[in-house]
Design an enzyme around this catalytic site. Sequence first.
Site, PDB file in Angstrom:
ATOM      1  CD  GLU A  86      19.575 -49.345 -44.591  1.00  0.00           C
ATOM      2  OE1 GLU A  86      18.359 -48.689 -44.257  1.00  0.00           O
ATOM      3  OE2 GLU A  86      19.719 -50.435 -44.761  1.00  0.00           O
ATOM      4  CG  HIS A 104      22.182 -51.492 -39.838  1.00  0.00           C
ATOM      5  ND1 HIS A 104      21.861 -52.605 -39.753  1.00  0.00           N
ATOM      6  CD2 HIS A 104      22.710 -51.193 -40.857  1.00  0.00           C
ATOM      7  CE1 HIS A 104      21.504 -53.163 -40.735  1.00  0.00           C
ATOM      8  NE2 HIS A 104      22.187 -52.480 -41.806  1.00  0.00           N
ATOM      9  CG  HIS A 106      25.502 -56.035 -42.637  1.00  0.00           C
ATOM     10  ND1 HIS A 106      25.497 -55.654 -43.893  1.00  0.00           N
ATOM     11  CD2 HIS A 106      24.258 -55.132 -42.188  1.00  0.00           C
ATOM     12  CE1 HIS A 106      24.599 -54.842 -44.400  1.00  0.00           C
ATOM     13  NE2 HIS A 106      23.865 -54.528 -43.711  1.00  0.00           N
ATOM     14  CE1 TYR A 125      24.414 -61.467 -16.384  1.00  0.00           C
ATOM     15  CE2 TYR A 125      24.896 -63.756 -16.326  1.00  0.00           C
ATOM     16  CZ  TYR A 125      25.535 -62.507 -16.385  1.00  0.00           C
ATOM     17  OH  TYR A 125      26.591 -62.313 -15.990  1.00  0.00           O
ATOM     18  CG  HIS A 168      19.734 -55.775 -43.562  1.00  0.00           C
ATOM     19  ND1 HIS A 168      19.004 -55.162 -44.235  1.00  0.00           N
ATOM     20  CD2 HIS A 168      20.902 -55.345 -43.385  1.00  0.00           C
ATOM     21  CE1 HIS A 168      19.696 -53.932 -44.447  1.00  0.00           C
ATOM     22  NE2 HIS A 168      20.713 -54.037 -43.900  1.00  0.00           N
ATOM     23  CE1 TYR A 221      28.427 -56.301 -12.992  1.00  0.00           C
ATOM     24  CE2 TYR A 221      28.495 -54.805 -15.067  1.00  0.00           C
ATOM     25  CZ  TYR A 221      28.905 -56.058 -14.392  1.00  0.00           C
ATOM     26  OH  TYR A 221      30.141 -56.762 -14.811  1.00  0.00           O
TER      27      TYR A 221
END
Length: 225
Positions: A86, A104, A106, A125, A168, A221
Amino acid sequence: MHRDVLFAPSNLVICMYQQERQQLVEAASRISSLTPGRTGNISIRHDGHILITPSGVPYDEMRWKNISVINADGKQVAGNRERSSEFRLHQLIYKQRATTAIAHTHSPWITTLAVLREPLPPVHYQLAMAGGTVPVAKYATFGTDKLANSVIETLNDSNVNACILANHGLVATANALSEVTELTELIESTAQIYCQARAVGTPKLLTEEELQTASRRFESYGQND
């Protein structure tokens, strides 16, 4: 023969970005709990190069020398394993977006939505960190330019930091390895909550104003040290 020897006859180049490649191995280990087997990939942009996990190497066997280094021309210049299938997806995102890290996965809950070809709406949120609703990119065969173009089009059109790949998985972007791994974990946990909530009722969605408020709160935060 190791590909590092083919790419780089000098020890200086063989060891290029050793520290950064080791950090990528550690980040890959963190996302391994989200993505089964040898699936998924993670990368960073560093000093004009792309550092990306190799194709088909189990996360628990990965070493820094396995991490592929790709130059601006798309050529692999270091790494003793073949780069992720990829890499085109990562390359295009870096060309078109000001981001530093890409993951990426799965992971099962977000992939559940992927096979339904449904977005992940703002039921919590924390999705403000992704930019709101996580949209779905049109299906294309993995490792192709068509998939890369589908993803970048979806990210740009929706102005978000992550998108679901139809049938995917997930692609997420951020400005640091720690941020992109946290984002993938957050999206996966939210996808689980959303799917569970749908099983027992109808989830109530946050408004755009509520998401914007949460986004502003995230800016301050955590700790400042």
